[in-house]
Design a protein around this motif. Structure first.
Motif, short mmCIF file in Angstrom:
data_model
loop_
_atom_site.label_atom_id
_atom_site.label_comp_id
_atom_site.label_asym_id
_atom_site.label_seq_id
_atom_site.Cartn_x
_atom_site.Cartn_y
_atom_site.Cartn_z
N VAL A 279 1.00 -1.24 0.02
CA VAL A 279 -0.10 -0.03 -0.05
C VAL A 279 0.81 1.17 -0.22
CG1 VAL A 279 -1.71 1.39 1.10
CG2 VAL A 279 -1.94 -1.30 1.23
N ILE A 280 0.56 2.52 -0.79
CA ILE A 280 1.29 3.63 -0.84
C ILE A 280 -0.04 4.39 -0.78
CG2 ILE A 280 2.37 5.28 -2.36
CD1 ILE A 280 3.95 2.94 -3.69
N PHE A 281 0.19 5.53 0.03
CA PHE A 281 -0.66 6.45 0.44
C PHE A 281 -0.14 7.69 0.87
CE2 PHE A 281 0.23 4.12 4.24
CZ PHE A 281 0.31 5.09 5.14
N ILE A 282 -1.26 8.76 0.86
CA ILE A 282 -0.96 9.97 1.10
C ILE A 282 -1.49 10.68 2.53
CG2 ILE A 282 -0.16 11.02 -1.21
CD1 ILE A 282 -2.85 12.18 -1.58
N SER A 283 -0.89 11.29 3.29
CA SER A 283 -1.54 12.08 4.38
C SER A 283 -1.23 13.43 4.36
CB SER A 283 -1.24 11.48 5.50
OG SER A 283 0.42 11.60 5.85
N SER A 284 -2.43 14.22 4.85
CA SER A 284 -2.34 15.67 4.85
C SER A 284 -1.77 16.32 6.08
CB SER A 284 -3.62 16.42 4.45
OG SER A 284 -3.63 17.52 4.71
N THR A 285 -0.95 17.37 5.84
CA THR A 285 -0.25 18.06 6.91
C THR A 285 -1.43 18.91 7.89
OG1 THR A 285 1.72 18.27 6.12
CG2 THR A 285 1.34 19.84 8.01
N TYR A 286 -2.64 19.29 6.96
CA TYR A 286 -3.54 20.33 7.14
C TYR A 286 -4.83 19.63 7.69
CZ TYR A 286 0.02 23.40 5.38
OH TYR A 286 1.08 24.17 5.05
N GLU A 287 -5.31 19.90 8.73
CA GLU A 287 -6.43 19.12 9.25
C GLU A 287 -7.86 19.43 8.65
OE1 GLU A 287 -8.36 16.76 11.91
OE2 GLU A 287 -6.31 17.44 12.20
N TYR A 288 -7.95 20.67 7.67
CA TYR A 288 -9.10 20.78 6.78
C TYR A 288 -8.83 20.09 5.56
CZ TYR A 288 -5.80 24.51 5.16
OH TYR A 288 -4.73 25.08 4.73
N ASN A 289 -7.87 19.44 5.10
CA ASN A 289 -7.71 18.75 4.14
C ASN A 289 -8.18 17.40 4.43
OD1 ASN A 289 -7.73 18.86 1.22
ND2 ASN A 289 -5.66 18.47 1.05
N ARG A 290 -8.77 16.84 5.33
CA ARG A 290 -9.06 15.50 5.59
C ARG A 290 -10.49 15.33 5.35
NH1 ARG A 290 -5.17 15.07 10.87
NH2 ARG A 290 -3.19 15.08 9.70
N VAL A 291 -10.88 14.06 4.90
CA VAL A 291 -12.42 13.84 4.55
C VAL A 291 -13.12 13.40 5.98
CG1 VAL A 291 -13.64 12.06 3.63
CG2 VAL A 291 -11.79 13.22 2.26
N LYS A 292 -14.26 13.86 6.31
CA LYS A 292 -15.08 13.27 7.01
C LYS A 292 -15.92 12.35 6.73
CE LYS A 292 -14.24 17.13 10.27
NZ LYS A 292 -13.19 16.33 11.37
N PHE A 293 -16.22 11.27 7.34
CA PHE A 293 -17.24 10.36 6.84
C PHE A 293 -18.40 10.47 7.75
CE2 PHE A 293 -14.43 6.58 5.31
CZ PHE A 293 -13.87 7.39 4.24
N ASP A 294 -19.92 10.35 7.24
CA ASP A 294 -20.89 10.66 8.09
C ASP A 294 -20.97 9.25 8.91
OD1 ASP A 294 -22.14 8.27 6.38
OD2 ASP A 294 -23.03 9.90 5.07
N LYS A 295 -21.90 9.39 9.86
CA LYS A 295 -22.06 8.03 10.69
C LYS A 295 -22.29 6.77 10.15
CE LYS A 295 -23.48 8.99 15.00
NZ LYS A 295 -24.56 9.53 15.99
N ALA A 296 -23.16 6.98 9.38
CA ALA A 296 -23.45 5.49 8.59
C ALA A 296 -22.21 4.76 8.02
CB ALA A 296 -24.33 5.59 7.51
N THR A 297 -21.56 5.55 7.27
CA THR A 297 -20.48 5.18 6.58
C THR A 297 -19.21 4.89 7.57
OG1 THR A 297 -20.70 6.93 4.79
CG2 THR A 297 -18.56 5.75 4.71
N THR A 298 -19.26 5.56 8.82
CA THR A 298 -18.19 5.43 9.59
C THR A 298 -18.33 3.95 10.35
OG1 THR A 298 -17.73 7.55 10.18
CG2 THR A 298 -17.05 6.19 11.93
#
Length: 221
Positions: free
Chosen positions: A77-96
């Protein structure tokens, strides 16, 4: 310098570089193997191999924009992560909650396998597991199922062959990326989410009624 290294690539390689950067920004994860459902086997992903060969180049480019490029060779697996909090996706409760239960299924099935790392379930089995755990009291609406599973597919958590997401017999391949999204620490946090909603029935029948959001993962771009 990035520019000097980039110019040394062939035109075809430069185009591959641009395309893969766009893929990572849209989907976060890149897998070493792509599962071919028609053949029931994995095929090596040439994009993954290209990033491995040019890992430093990709890393340098993404660092300029505040992203970190990481890899786990054990799980491919290769993946990226963001330094900035506002550039992260939030899932709704059902998806979570679906993500959480898929992680539990992944762990349970992985313990049964000795050689293959391919973990399968189905939409029907996922819903049954959620009910048996007390996460929900009844099957969520097809709209909620479809939208949540599509979201998880976008971020390379699951894949499926042809068929509708909401059909009970639709086969779901749980990808190893789920280990990086739902860590052991996050499993504990998700237990708390369930405990906050006594009595189950946490997923609304109409997605428009859902207003509670949870962080899906610190690693999602």
């Amino acid at each position: 310098m990035f520019e000097e290294k980039f110019e040394k690539l062939s035109l075809t390689e430069q185009e591959s570089f641009r395309r893969i950067i766009n893929w990572l920004l849209a989907h976060t994860y890149l897998l070493q193997g792509n599962y071919v459902f028609d053949d029931s086997m994995k095929r090596t992903n040439p994009d993954y191999l290209f990033v491995e060969r040019q890992f430093g180049l990709f890393q340098d480019y993404l660092e300029y924009s505040g992203f970190h490029l990481e890899r786990d060779s054990n799980y491919g697996v290769i993946f990226i992560s963001s330094t900035y909090e506002y550039n992260r996706v939030k899932f709704d409760k059902a998806t979570t909650l679906m993500l959480y239960v898929l992680r539990l299924i992944y762990e349970e099935e992985r313990e049964k396998l000795s050689l293959s790392r391919d973990i399968f379930t189905s939409t029907g089995d996922l819903v049954h597991k959620m009910i048996s755990l007390g996460v929900i009291k009844k099957k969520p609406s097809n709209l909620v199922l479809r939208d949540s599973l599509r979201t998880l597919n976008r971020f390379r958590v699951i894949e499926k062959p042809d068929g509708s997401w909401e059909a009970a017999d639709t086969k779901l391949l749980i990808l190893p990326t789920i280990l990086f999204i739902v860590t052991n620490e996050r499993i504990s946090n998700m237990y708390k989410l369930i405990d906050e909603e006594p009595g189950g029935d946490m997923i609304p029948e109409d997605e428009e009624d859902e207003e509670t959001y949870q962080d899906a993962s610190d690693s999602l771009a």
